[in-house]
Design an enzyme around this catalytic site. Structure first.
Site, PDB file in Angstrom:
ATOM      1  N   LYS A  47       0.749  -1.241   0.110  1.00  0.00           N
ATOM      2  CA  LYS A  47       0.028   0.036  -0.078  1.00  0.00           C
ATOM      3  C   LYS A  47       0.918   1.254  -0.113  1.00  0.00           C
ATOM      4  O   LYS A  47       2.161   1.161   0.059  1.00  0.00           O
ATOM      5  CB  LYS A  47      -0.741   0.101   1.266  1.00  0.00           C
ATOM      6  N   TYR A  54     -12.771  -1.492  -3.344  1.00  0.00           N
ATOM      7  CA  TYR A  54     -13.464  -1.628  -2.013  1.00  0.00           C
ATOM      8  C   TYR A  54     -14.730  -1.442  -1.833  1.00  0.00           C
ATOM      9  O   TYR A  54     -15.221  -1.275  -0.811  1.00  0.00           O
ATOM     10  CB  TYR A  54     -12.585  -0.584  -0.947  1.00  0.00           C
ATOM     11  N   ASN A 112      -2.171   0.092   6.777  1.00  0.00           N
ATOM     12  CA  ASN A 112      -1.675  -1.112   7.269  1.00  0.00           C
ATOM     13  C   ASN A 112      -0.756  -1.856   6.277  1.00  0.00           C
ATOM     14  O   ASN A 112      -0.674  -2.930   6.506  1.00  0.00           O
ATOM     15  CB  ASN A 112      -2.836  -1.910   8.005  1.00  0.00           C
ATOM     16  N   GLU A 142     -10.125 -10.113  -7.448  1.00  0.00           N
ATOM     17  CA  GLU A 142      -9.055  -8.975  -6.971  1.00  0.00           C
ATOM     18  C   GLU A 142      -7.967  -8.935  -8.080  1.00  0.00           C
ATOM     19  O   GLU A 142      -7.450  -7.889  -8.477  1.00  0.00           O
ATOM     20  CB  GLU A 142      -8.796  -9.175  -5.579  1.00  0.00           C
ATOM     21  N   HIS A 197      -2.107  -5.512   1.631  1.00  0.00           N
ATOM     22  CA  HIS A 197      -3.636  -5.958   1.452  1.00  0.00           C
ATOM     23  C   HIS A 197      -3.292  -7.303   1.184  1.00  0.00           C
ATOM     24  O   HIS A 197      -2.511  -7.875   0.574  1.00  0.00           O
ATOM     25  CB  HIS A 197      -4.518  -5.310   0.418  1.00  0.00           C
TER      26      HIS A 197
END
Ligand code: CMP
Length: 142
Positions: free
Chosen positions: A10, A50, A113, A127, A116
């Site tokens: 990310k 998302y 975080n 995805e 993913h």
């Protein structure tokens, strides 16, 4: 059986210059990279990726964060890929992640975080197709 999962390094981890260290952890754990790219997600792409979270209070923040800079989606293959990759990255909240996991090492918060990981084989396929064409995956078949 060998299967696939989608990883994303990310924007926070890219900004912190951790792409190499994170990829070393992933490949060191036995995952094969089937396709990889560095991109800056558009708002439309992040909203679509998302969509499942669109009613959640953190949705707007999540889209904003995921479009805040480049990220690195990676299609991975390994026996038991989805579960093994989720073990490798640790809990969504780095405060709850086990020692040695990628989120424990590199994530700052639940929102930022570091990585993913897909949560099921079905979502992994969806995805992966969000970021990679069939051709891009075939080019990396070996
Ligand atoms: P990810 O694995 O990419 O899937 C959904 C993401 O939503 C998750 O990682 C977190 O980055 C984010 N997320 C989940 N819960 C929260 C929260 N309470 N606040 C902000 N972001 C969250």
């Amino acid at each position: 059986m060998s299967n696939r999962t989608l990883a994303i390094i990310k924007p926070d981890a890219v900004r912190n210059n951790k792409i190499g260290e994170i990829i070393a952890k992933i490949t060191g754990a036995g995952f094969k990279i089937k396709a990889i790219k560095m991109i800056k997600m558009s708002k439309t792409s992040a909203q679509g990726f998302y969509e499942v979270h669109k009613e959640r209070p953190f949705y707007a923040e999540l889209v904003e964060f995921m479009t805040s800079g480049p990220c690195v989606p990676i299609a991975l293959e390994k026996e038991n890929a989805v579960a093994d990759y989720r073990m490798l990255i640790g809990a969504t909240d780095p405060a709850e992640a086990n020692d040695g996991t990628i989120r424990k090492l590199y994530a700052a918060s639940k929102a930022e975080n570091a990585v993913h990981g897909s949560d099921s084989d079905e979502n992994a396929a969806l995805e992966i197709s969000h970021f990679f064409s069939r051709n891009e995956l075939l080019q990396n078949a070996c």
